[in-house]
Structure formats: C-alpha cells, structure tokens
Write a protein that holds these residues in place. Structure first.
Motif, PDB file in Angstrom:
ATOM      1  N   ASP A  62     -71.026 -16.585  87.214  1.00 43.35           N
ATOM      2  CA  ASP A  62     -70.058 -15.889  88.067  1.00 43.35           C
ATOM      3  C   ASP A  62     -70.028 -14.386  87.767  1.00 43.35           C
ATOM      4  O   ASP A  62     -69.912 -13.566  88.681  1.00 43.35           O
ATOM      5  CB  ASP A  62     -68.663 -16.517  87.899  1.00 43.35           C
ATOM      6  CG  ASP A  62     -68.588 -17.915  88.508  1.00 43.35           C
ATOM      7  OD1 ASP A  62     -69.369 -18.184  89.451  1.00 43.35           O
ATOM      8  OD2 ASP A  62     -67.764 -18.729  88.052  1.00 43.35           O
ATOM      9  N   ALA A  63     -70.150 -14.023  86.475  1.00 44.80           N
ATOM     10  CA  ALA A  63     -70.142 -12.599  86.120  1.00 44.80           C
ATOM     11  C   ALA A  63     -71.320 -11.879  86.753  1.00 44.80           C
ATOM     12  O   ALA A  63     -71.212 -10.737  87.191  1.00 44.80           O
ATOM     13  CB  ALA A  63     -70.186 -12.435  84.604  1.00 44.80           C
ATOM     14  N   LYS A  64     -72.451 -12.568  86.829  1.00 44.68           N
ATOM     15  CA  LYS A  64     -73.661 -11.965  87.385  1.00 44.68           C
ATOM     16  C   LYS A  64     -73.794 -12.223  88.886  1.00 44.68           C
ATOM     17  O   LYS A  64     -74.806 -11.844  89.492  1.00 44.68           O
ATOM     18  CB  LYS A  64     -74.885 -12.511  86.641  1.00 44.68           C
ATOM     19  CG  LYS A  64     -74.979 -11.982  85.209  1.00 44.68           C
ATOM     20  CD  LYS A  64     -76.133 -12.606  84.464  1.00 44.68           C
ATOM     21  CE  LYS A  64     -76.351 -11.924  83.131  1.00 44.68           C
ATOM     22  NZ  LYS A  64     -77.094 -10.644  83.239  1.00 44.68           N
ATOM     23  N   LYS A  65     -72.806 -12.887  89.451  1.00 40.53           N
ATOM     24  CA  LYS A  65     -72.804 -13.225  90.888  1.00 40.53           C
ATOM     25  C   LYS A  65     -74.072 -13.956  91.309  1.00 40.53           C
ATOM     26  O   LYS A  65     -74.658 -13.668  92.361  1.00 40.53           O
ATOM     27  CB  LYS A  65     -72.591 -11.971  91.739  1.00 40.53           C
ATOM     28  CG  LYS A  65     -71.259 -11.280  91.458  1.00 40.53           C
ATOM     29  CD  LYS A  65     -71.045 -10.118  92.398  1.00 40.53           C
ATOM     30  CE  LYS A  65     -69.762  -9.377  92.069  1.00 40.53           C
ATOM     31  NZ  LYS A  65     -69.624  -8.103  92.757  1.00 40.53           N
ATOM     32  N   ILE A  66     -74.522 -14.880  90.452  1.00 42.98           N
ATOM     33  CA  ILE A  66     -75.697 -15.699  90.768  1.00 42.98           C
ATOM     34  C   ILE A  66     -75.186 -16.950  91.487  1.00 42.98           C
ATOM     35  O   ILE A  66     -74.345 -17.676  90.949  1.00 42.98           O
ATOM     36  CB  ILE A  66     -76.435 -16.124  89.475  1.00 42.98           C
ATOM     37  CG1 ILE A  66     -76.817 -14.899  88.636  1.00 42.98           C
ATOM     38  CG2 ILE A  66     -77.656 -16.985  89.808  1.00 42.98           C
ATOM     39  CD1 ILE A  66     -77.245 -15.233  87.205  1.00 42.98           C
ATOM     40  N   PRO A  67     -75.658 -17.204  92.714  1.00 45.01           N
ATOM     41  CA  PRO A  67     -75.178 -18.415  93.402  1.00 45.01           C
ATOM     42  C   PRO A  67     -75.676 -19.674  92.696  1.00 45.01           C
ATOM     43  O   PRO A  67     -76.777 -19.670  92.125  1.00 45.01           O
ATOM     44  CB  PRO A  67     -75.807 -18.313  94.796  1.00 45.01           C
ATOM     45  CG  PRO A  67     -76.648 -17.085  94.806  1.00 45.01           C
ATOM     46  CD  PRO A  67     -76.689 -16.483  93.445  1.00 45.01           C
ATOM     47  N   TYR A  68     -74.879 -20.738  92.690  1.00 41.34           N
ATOM     48  CA  TYR A  68     -75.315 -22.003  92.091  1.00 41.34           C
ATOM     49  C   TYR A  68     -74.540 -23.164  92.680  1.00 41.34           C
ATOM     50  O   TYR A  68     -73.430 -22.996  93.169  1.00 41.34           O
ATOM     51  CB  TYR A  68     -75.154 -21.975  90.564  1.00 41.34           C
ATOM     52  CG  TYR A  68     -73.712 -21.848  90.070  1.00 41.34           C
ATOM     53  CD1 TYR A  68     -73.078 -20.605  90.034  1.00 41.34           C
ATOM     54  CD2 TYR A  68     -72.996 -22.964  89.627  1.00 41.34           C
ATOM     55  CE1 TYR A  68     -71.767 -20.482  89.578  1.00 41.34           C
ATOM     56  CE2 TYR A  68     -71.691 -22.847  89.164  1.00 41.34           C
ATOM     57  CZ  TYR A  68     -71.075 -21.608  89.147  1.00 41.34           C
ATOM     58  OH  TYR A  68     -69.786 -21.468  88.696  1.00 41.34           O
ATOM     59  N   HIS A  69     -75.184 -24.313  92.643  1.00 35.41           N
ATOM     60  CA  HIS A  69     -74.507 -25.559  93.006  1.00 35.41           C
ATOM     61  C   HIS A  69     -73.984 -26.184  91.717  1.00 35.41           C
ATOM     62  O   HIS A  69     -74.754 -26.387  90.785  1.00 35.41           O
ATOM     63  CB  HIS A  69     -75.479 -26.553  93.657  1.00 35.41           C
ATOM     64  CG  HIS A  69     -76.074 -26.073  94.948  1.00 35.41           C
ATOM     65  ND1 HIS A  69     -75.318 -25.794  96.062  1.00 35.41           N
ATOM     66  CD2 HIS A  69     -77.358 -25.812  95.315  1.00 35.41           C
ATOM     67  CE1 HIS A  69     -76.098 -25.407  97.053  1.00 35.41           C
ATOM     68  NE2 HIS A  69     -77.351 -25.395  96.628  1.00 35.41           N
ATOM     69  N   ALA A  70     -72.701 -26.508  91.678  1.00 35.82           N
ATOM     70  CA  ALA A  70     -72.156 -27.205  90.503  1.00 35.82           C
ATOM     71  C   ALA A  70     -72.113 -28.699  90.789  1.00 35.82           C
ATOM     72  O   ALA A  70     -71.652 -29.122  91.856  1.00 35.82           O
ATOM     73  CB  ALA A  70     -70.761 -26.682  90.195  1.00 35.82           C
ATOM     74  N   ILE A  71     -72.633 -29.475  89.855  1.00 35.23           N
ATOM     75  CA  ILE A  71     -72.632 -30.940  89.983  1.00 35.23           C
ATOM     76  C   ILE A  71     -71.893 -31.473  88.765  1.00 35.23           C
ATOM     77  O   ILE A  71     -72.335 -31.246  87.624  1.00 35.23           O
ATOM     78  CB  ILE A  71     -74.077 -31.470  90.034  1.00 35.23           C
ATOM     79  CG1 ILE A  71     -74.806 -30.870  91.242  1.00 35.23           C
ATOM     80  CG2 ILE A  71     -74.103 -32.995  90.074  1.00 35.23           C
ATOM     81  CD1 ILE A  71     -76.253 -30.578  90.979  1.00 35.23           C
ATOM     82  N   TYR A  72     -70.777 -32.129  88.987  1.00 36.15           N
ATOM     83  CA  TYR A  72     -69.940 -32.562  87.862  1.00 36.15           C
ATOM     84  C   TYR A  72     -70.272 -34.000  87.469  1.00 36.15           C
ATOM     85  O   TYR A  72     -70.413 -34.874  88.325  1.00 36.15           O
ATOM     86  CB  TYR A  72     -68.466 -32.405  88.211  1.00 36.15           C
ATOM     87  CG  TYR A  72     -68.095 -30.952  88.386  1.00 36.15           C
ATOM     88  CD1 TYR A  72     -67.875 -30.138  87.278  1.00 36.15           C
ATOM     89  CD2 TYR A  72     -68.018 -30.359  89.658  1.00 36.15           C
ATOM     90  CE1 TYR A  72     -67.574 -28.790  87.410  1.00 36.15           C
ATOM     91  CE2 TYR A  72     -67.723 -29.015  89.807  1.00 36.15           C
ATOM     92  CZ  TYR A  72     -67.500 -28.237  88.681  1.00 36.15           C
ATOM     93  OH  TYR A  72     -67.214 -26.901  88.826  1.00 36.15           O
ATOM     94  N   ILE A  73     -70.407 -34.209  86.157  1.00 39.01           N
ATOM     95  CA  ILE A  73     -70.864 -35.494  85.619  1.00 39.01           C
ATOM     96  C   ILE A  73     -69.748 -36.147  84.795  1.00 39.01           C
ATOM     97  O   ILE A  73     -69.140 -35.499  83.937  1.00 39.01           O
ATOM     98  CB  ILE A  73     -72.104 -35.273  84.712  1.00 39.01           C
ATOM     99  CG1 ILE A  73     -73.246 -34.598  85.480  1.00 39.01           C
ATOM    100  CG2 ILE A  73     -72.555 -36.585  84.062  1.00 39.01           C
ATOM    101  CD1 ILE A  73     -73.905 -35.449  86.542  1.00 39.01           C
TER     102      ILE A  73
END
Lengths: 254, 254
Positions: free
Chosen positions: B41-52
C-alpha cells in the motif's frame, strides 16, 4: 595459525594501528561468526579478528557493542566506529558494500529465493544443534535429524551446478557451510548412525567435498576431530575457547 | 470493506483475470502478513488479497505455496508463478523491485542499522505475544512486557524526526507497526495496567498518533476493539477468521 586467544575478564582491549581495517569480534567455534569470516575471506576484504570468551567477556566489550554478541563487525572508517551485529545482516551489508565478488544472483527474484533458503536453513540448524548438544543422543537415534536437509539435496540436484551459487560458492553456500563443516565431527562424538547418509544425500556430499577445496572455506577450516573436541568441552559446561591457542602454544614451546 | 472471507477446506481456488497483478495470500489478523499489506500500500502496488483460514487450509493452497504459510506473494508475471514467503524477505524484495517509494535509507550502513532494529523488534514481539496469548495475564502483572520497546523510544527521540524513516514512514516504521496497532487492544482485554505508559513512551505514543494518519496504515487499519475481539477468539482456541466478513454480511443483510 593466527592468534586465536579469546579475550576475557581483565584482558586489555587490543590496540591496532589506525589502518582503517575492519574489526571482527568473533569466537573461533561460533558457526554464526564463521559465516562472516567466510564472506570476508571470499571477498578478500582484510580484517582484524578479535576473539571473545563468551562466558567471561572482557569488560570493554559492552562499550564496543552494547549487545555483547558475536559476530560483531566494527566499521572503523565510519564516523563513530559503528558496530553491526547479526550474521545475515553483516553478510548482506558486506555483499552490497564490496560488490566486486557478488555472492547473490543479480536477479531480484532469485536473490529473494536464496534468502528464503537461507532463512529455512535455520530450522535445520535447530534440529542439528539439538542433537549436538543433547545429554543422551542415544535417545535420539530414531529421530530424523536430517529431514531439513532434503530440500537442499533436491535443490542442488535440480540446479545441476557444483555449488548453489553456480561455478563458485554464493551466499547460500557460505551461510550453510559452518554447520555442514561440523557434520564430520559426529563420527568422533557419536556412533556412525548419526552420519550423513551417502544414499540419501549424494549431491550434498559431493558439494561438501568441493566446498572444502574453496579458498575462503580453507581460510577458516577446522577438521571434524577438532570440532568434536570443542563440542565435547561445550557439552561438559566448560567450553574450551582457547583450545587451538593453547595447542599452538604447546607446539611452539615443545 | 474488501472481501475478507477466509478460504477453507472445500473452498474453490479463486479465479482472477490474467491481469499480471500480484497475489498476496494473507490472513486478516496476521501481523506478519500485515507488514506486506503495508509495503504494497505504501508503494501503491496493486494486488489481489486472498485470505486463508489457517486452521483448515484449502486443499489447493499447498500447490500454490509448499510451505502453506502466510504471507505468501505470488509473482504472476514471472515464469512458473513463483511464490515468496517470509514477511521481511517479501518486503525487502518489494523495496528493491519497486524502488519508486524507497523505504530504506540509501546509505548502506544506515540500511543495515535499520535491519538490526527490525530484527531486534522480534524479541519484543515474543514478549508481547506471550502476554496477549497468556491464559492468566493477571499472573504477569509484575513482568515488564515493554522493556524491549525502550530502545525504540530512545532511538526515535535521538533522531528528532516524526517517523523512524524521517518525514514519512520507512521500512522500520512499517515492520513495527502491526504490533503497535494492537497496543490499543489491551485495554479491551486486560485492565489498564497493561497499557503503554505515556510517561515512559512519550515519543512512541506521538509516533503512533502520526502513524494512524498515514495513508498506507489507514488502508489496512483495524481499531483496538476489533483486534481485541479477534484475540479473544484466538485465545479461546476458535480463531474467528471471518469476523469482519460476517459482520459486513450482517450489516448488508440487516
């Protein structure tokens, strides 16, 4: 043999010329300090080694490094003579600061993957030292102490290279080595059943034979019998830090 | 609120478009995974979060990452979709791979010193979690759980900056934050005597108030009451991974 006398309570702080050369606070038989010796030697970085008796540390050591841990690397050229601790942090610093003999792959993903394998080796270290320091290793004869090594056997086989680093040892090779050098001590301490199995670890055994030929490894190498003798002293509660120093003195006097 | 449903045994593997976006396998209340969310988030890198669901992991997760640990970052653009594990290794990789918002000092010595402080914070984490997960915290009322924080209070005071990273948070700030965000949960679980003392930690308390205003911290922030509720469920042996998801669903339905 360099002076491996371990400084202790009452030992004066050693005085070095103002030569700008790094100072490494170490203990001759500490595998974590061994890592830093390997990286310094691999990169041919000159350094003064100062050996510390870890049971009875010299009074001045806490002023050099508040953690009083080894390895500790004093950067005498930097303002305030800062001291770095933690073997992996010191080694990573040296690799970035002295990039002439790079020990990590250039590719950032491959570099991160090497770091994961280095980190994971810590689990094996715990299992291995549990065996080395156990009061009654006979109780452990059914435990698989080498389970944590299987991933390294498979990884090196997959890479089809002499070393994890390719044609020459890289950071992973050197970070694993101190414990692998000590495998050979087991036959002097325990029975053969604790030895590395040639059927299970053929690639790592070949790797070990090659590592022993490496220039940096040779610089700080001790044979299995010597490691076994030190570990026995440690297990008895009287770690004999000055074992090599006293032997060298005896030979000189004799 | 994003979909924080935790996938479990029987959950199908989520399908994403072939968009080249990083996939982060996480657990909503895991402080180690929290570190990676902060850096992304600090680097504003997009990502998909998958919760396990870490108690009952989905069957396919071991094929994604053999360690089945979180955080795990899948690099979908790289050949073979490699997965990185270990929060600090992932965060260091991201910092080198996405250098636009650098989180470490450029100076190699200062960078190594930040890493030593990050490593040392691990000792505080152990003491803090010992308290958080203790069956009978009343027994611990005379223990100094915050002794390990004194060095950070002094260091930030010495630096005379808002954050350890200077005017904005750096790697040390983000690597410490997940546990510091949870300080505020103590008052909901235990009595006030376990709270951070304003007399002892005035600089860190000011720092905490500033961190809460940081954009990246806000992205993944949970308040003390929510953290306390999760920790209570974990202490009871039934970690309620889907707490936020079920609440959001209730609100939606209600």
């Amino acid at each position: 043999m360099s002076n491996t006398q371990h400084l202790t309570i009452g030992s004066p702080k050693p005085v070095f010329p103002d030569d700008g050369i790094l100072k490494l606070y170490s203990m001759r038989f500490c595998p974590y300090a061994h890592r830093v010796h390997l990286v310094l030697d691999a990169k041919k970085i000159p350094y003064h080694a100062i050996y510390i008796n870890l049971r009875d540390k010299p009074e001045w050591f806490s002023l050099v490094s508040s953690s009083t841990k080894v390895p500790a690397l004093e950067l005498v050229k930097e303002q305030g003579n800062p001291v770095l601790i933690e073997s992996l942090i010191i080694c990573d610093y040296l690799d970035e600061k002295y990039p002439e003999v790079p020990l990590y792959p250039k590719d950032l993903l491959k570099k991160a993957q090497e770091k994961i394998l280095i980190e994971r080796f810590g689990q094996f270290i715990n299992a291995f030292y549990y065996l080395l320091l156990h009061d009654n290793p006979e109780q452990l004869v059914d435990t698989d102490h080498y389970a944590g090594l299987v991933v390294y056997e498979e990884e090196l086989k997959r890479r089809c290279t002499k070393f994890f680093g390719g044609d020459s040892p890289g950071m992973l090779d050197y970070m694993m080595w101190p414990w692998c050098e000590r495998f050979d001590s087991l036959k002097y301490t325990f029975e053969q059943k604790f030895e590395l199995s040639p059927e299970r670890f053929p690639t790592l055994i070949k790797w070990r034979d090659l590592m022993i030929q490496d220039r940096a490894v040779k610089c700080f190498y001790l044979d299995g019998q010597t490691h076994a003798k030190y570990m026995n002293s440690r297990r008895s509660g009287q770690a004999d830090y000055n074992m090599l120093y006293n032997e060298a003195k005896r030979v000189k006097l004799g």
